[in-house]
Design a protein around this motif. Structure first.
Motif, PDB file in Angstrom:
ATOM      1  N   ILE A   1       0.767  -1.280   0.078  1.00  0.00           N
ATOM      2  CA  ILE A   1      -0.119  -0.204   0.074  1.00  0.00           C
ATOM      3  C   ILE A   1       0.829   1.240   0.020  1.00  0.00           C
ATOM      4  O   ILE A   1       0.470   2.228  -0.745  1.00  0.00           O
ATOM      5  CB  ILE A   1      -0.886  -0.035   1.082  1.00  0.00           C
TER       6      ILE A   1
ATOM      7  N   ARG B   1       2.291   1.783  -3.396  1.00  0.00           N
ATOM      8  CA  ARG B   1       1.357   2.179  -4.471  1.00  0.00           C
ATOM      9  C   ARG B   1       0.910   3.615  -4.613  1.00  0.00           C
ATOM     10  O   ARG B   1       0.645   4.259  -5.381  1.00  0.00           O
ATOM     11  CB  ARG B   1       0.281   1.119  -4.661  1.00  0.00           C
ATOM     12  N   HIS B   2       1.039   4.217  -3.237  1.00  0.00           N
ATOM     13  CA  HIS B   2       0.901   5.544  -3.106  1.00  0.00           C
ATOM     14  C   HIS B   2       2.181   6.486  -3.628  1.00  0.00           C
ATOM     15  O   HIS B   2       1.901   7.610  -3.847  1.00  0.00           O
ATOM     16  CB  HIS B   2       0.725   5.831  -1.542  1.00  0.00           C
ATOM     17  N   GLN B   3       3.185   5.948  -3.710  1.00  0.00           N
ATOM     18  CA  GLN B   3       4.382   6.590  -4.404  1.00  0.00           C
ATOM     19  C   GLN B   3       4.772   6.597  -5.604  1.00  0.00           C
ATOM     20  O   GLN B   3       5.620   6.959  -6.256  1.00  0.00           O
ATOM     21  CB  GLN B   3       5.653   6.133  -3.533  1.00  0.00           C
TER      22      GLN B   3
ATOM     23  N   GLN C   1       1.884   8.855 -11.545  1.00  0.00           N
ATOM     24  CA  GLN C   1       0.652   8.843 -12.025  1.00  0.00           C
ATOM     25  C   GLN C   1       0.679   7.757 -13.316  1.00  0.00           C
ATOM     26  O   GLN C   1       1.495   7.934 -14.239  1.00  0.00           O
ATOM     27  CB  GLN C   1       0.056  10.197 -12.446  1.00  0.00           C
TER      28      GLN C   1
ATOM     29  N   GLY D   1      -9.216  -2.417  -2.347  1.00  0.00           N
ATOM     30  CA  GLY D   1      -8.530  -1.138  -2.030  1.00  0.00           C
ATOM     31  C   GLY D   1      -9.434  -0.159  -1.135  1.00  0.00           C
ATOM     32  O   GLY D   1     -10.166  -0.657  -0.344  1.00  0.00           O
ATOM     33  N   ASP D   2      -8.956   1.240  -1.186  1.00  0.00           N
ATOM     34  CA  ASP D   2      -9.819   2.050  -0.232  1.00  0.00           C
ATOM     35  C   ASP D   2      -9.779   3.454  -1.276  1.00  0.00           C
ATOM     36  O   ASP D   2      -9.562   3.540  -2.189  1.00  0.00           O
ATOM     37  CB  ASP D   2      -8.962   2.348   0.953  1.00  0.00           C
ATOM     38  N   GLU D   3     -10.054   4.473  -0.332  1.00  0.00           N
ATOM     39  CA  GLU D   3     -10.454   5.728  -1.059  1.00  0.00           C
ATOM     40  C   GLU D   3      -9.129   6.233  -1.637  1.00  0.00           C
ATOM     41  O   GLU D   3      -9.277   7.274  -2.623  1.00  0.00           O
ATOM     42  CB  GLU D   3     -10.925   6.780  -0.155  1.00  0.00           C
ATOM     43  N   ALA D   4      -7.965   5.737  -1.164  1.00  0.00           N
ATOM     44  CA  ALA D   4      -6.881   6.245  -1.728  1.00  0.00           C
ATOM     45  C   ALA D   4      -6.115   5.566  -3.002  1.00  0.00           C
ATOM     46  O   ALA D   4      -5.165   5.898  -3.325  1.00  0.00           O
ATOM     47  CB  ALA D   4      -5.548   6.450  -0.534  1.00  0.00           C
ATOM     48  N   GLY D   5      -6.894   4.306  -3.015  1.00  0.00           N
ATOM     49  CA  GLY D   5      -6.400   3.741  -4.274  1.00  0.00           C
ATOM     50  C   GLY D   5      -6.286   2.045  -4.310  1.00  0.00           C
ATOM     51  O   GLY D   5      -7.101   1.596  -3.251  1.00  0.00           O
TER      52      GLY D   5
END
Length: 386
Positions: free
Chosen positions: A237, A240-242, A245, A263-267
């Protein structure tokens, strides 16, 4: 009818198999839209070939390719010639290359998605960084010539040769520059292959992640995504935030995949998973629930499968292929339980019995009576009274 199944302590337990398969709620030919999903597919050995564990693999091409059509028919992509196909555990580069050619041609005819493993397994002895790079280039050229997407697999030869993170950058940078289409990178943890300890230049996973991210950041247009198989959902997790785009994270976490794909609201993560070989139709049904915006049904379908996946992938994790092929035999996708290199012997009878029980409980067998009959025949061979 009941079966007597062996426990690890040598005792027997009674199991009553189900009598009907699990119904599918969505048409099998509906295209998956909310996630990109690849099932890493196994190979079917030729049971009549006169081989030894040291000889080149003998493959039943008809059964192997038919299984790929089974996955495509449910809307899944095929990840070809990966570790699930016993790459590096019985399948050498010559046979892998033939597998890639044949599967890519079948994918084109069927309209199915396919991505193929690019490695360095034609190297059989000590190698230099230049040797590693040339080996990757040879395999990349072959995969691209077939029209398939390339997966730059983690390389045992690179892990053995590299002395610093800079060596990984020096190998991957020219490969990405010359790739004609965006590739999928591949980070397979040492639990799947002990020879990959310290990949990306460090056993410190934070430092290794930084090297990986530097490689991706330098060529984001050439990286479709990164498949990460570390069995660490928090790390996946965070990674994937790093990512830049447009660069996907493909989960290879066979222990935590429902949460990571949902996933969640962030991806969320896309999927490239060995466990989706035996779970194919059920996994596709779950993703179609996500396509319809129903995350609850997705989790209801996939969460119960984790107990089977954790069983198949229990340490030593690299032998999960035995359970995958075993379930394919029970399900009728092949006529025998024989594996390349004799790997059918890598798991115990109690392990296989539990795999059957869990797969049957999940309703994975389209013909439960066939699975029951084949399980009974195996038990009889091993001397378990029925």
């Amino acid at each position: 009818m009941t079966l007597l199944l062996p426990n690890p302590d040598g005792t027997l337990r009674t199991y009553e198999p189900r009598t009907a398969p699990r119904p599918l709620s969505f048409p099998a030919d509906v295209r998956l839209t909310s996630r990109t999903v690849f099932a890493a597919a196994h190979v079917v050995a030729d049971p009549y070939a006169d081989t030894t564990p040291d000889s080149s693999a003998a493959v039943d091409w008809d059964a192997t390719l038919a299984f790929r059509h089974h996955l495509w028919s449910h809307g899944l992509g095929v990840a070809e010639a990966m570790d699930t196909a016993q790459r590096g555990m019985g399948l050498d580069w010559a046979i892998a290359a033939e597998l890639i050619r044949r599967s890519a041609a079948e994918a084109k005819a069927a309209g199915g998605a396919i991505a193929c493993g690019v490695g360095t397994d034609q190297l059989t002895g000590p190698a230099s960084l230049a040797d590693v790079r040339r080996a990757y280039e040879e395999q990349l050229a072959l995969v691209e010539s077939t029209g398939a997407q390339a997966i730059l697999m983690a390389s045992r030869a690179l892990a053995a040769t590299a002395s610093s993170p800079d060596d990984y950058v020096a190998v991957y940078t020219p490969l990405l520059r010359q790739a004609s289409e965006p590739v999928i990178l591949h980070w397979l943890g040492p639990m799947f292959d002990p020879a990959l300890e310290g990949y990306w230049g460090s056993s410190d996973l934070d430092a290794a992640t930084e090297t990986l991210l530097d490689v991706i950041a330098a060529h984001p247009d050439k990286v479709d995504g990164i498949k990460i198989s570390l069995l660490d959902p928090g790390r996946e997790i965070a990674l994937r935030h790093q990512l830049p785009q447009g660069v996907r994270c493909y989960t290879g976490d066979d222990f935590h995949y429902p949460r990571l794909i949902a996933g969640d609201e962030a991806g969320f993560s896309h999927a490239l998973l060995g466990i989706f070989d035996p779970l194919g139709p059920l996994a596709a049904q779950a993703v179609r629930a996500l396509d319809a915006g129903d995350a609850g049904t997705f989790r209801e379908l996939l969460d119960p499968t984790v107990v089977l996946s954790r069983h198949l992938f229990q340490p030593p994790t690299r032998f999960y292929k035995t359970g995958v092929v075993f379930i394919a035999w029970l399900a009728g996708h092949q006529s025998h339980f024989t594996m390349v290199g004799g790997l059918q012997s890598a798991r115990s009878l109690p392990h296989l019995a539990r795999a059957y029980e869990l797969a049957d409980w999940l309703g994975l067998f389209a013909d439960p009576a066939l699975a029951e009959s084949r399980m009974k025949s195996l038990l009889t061979v091993f001397g378990v009274p029925q």
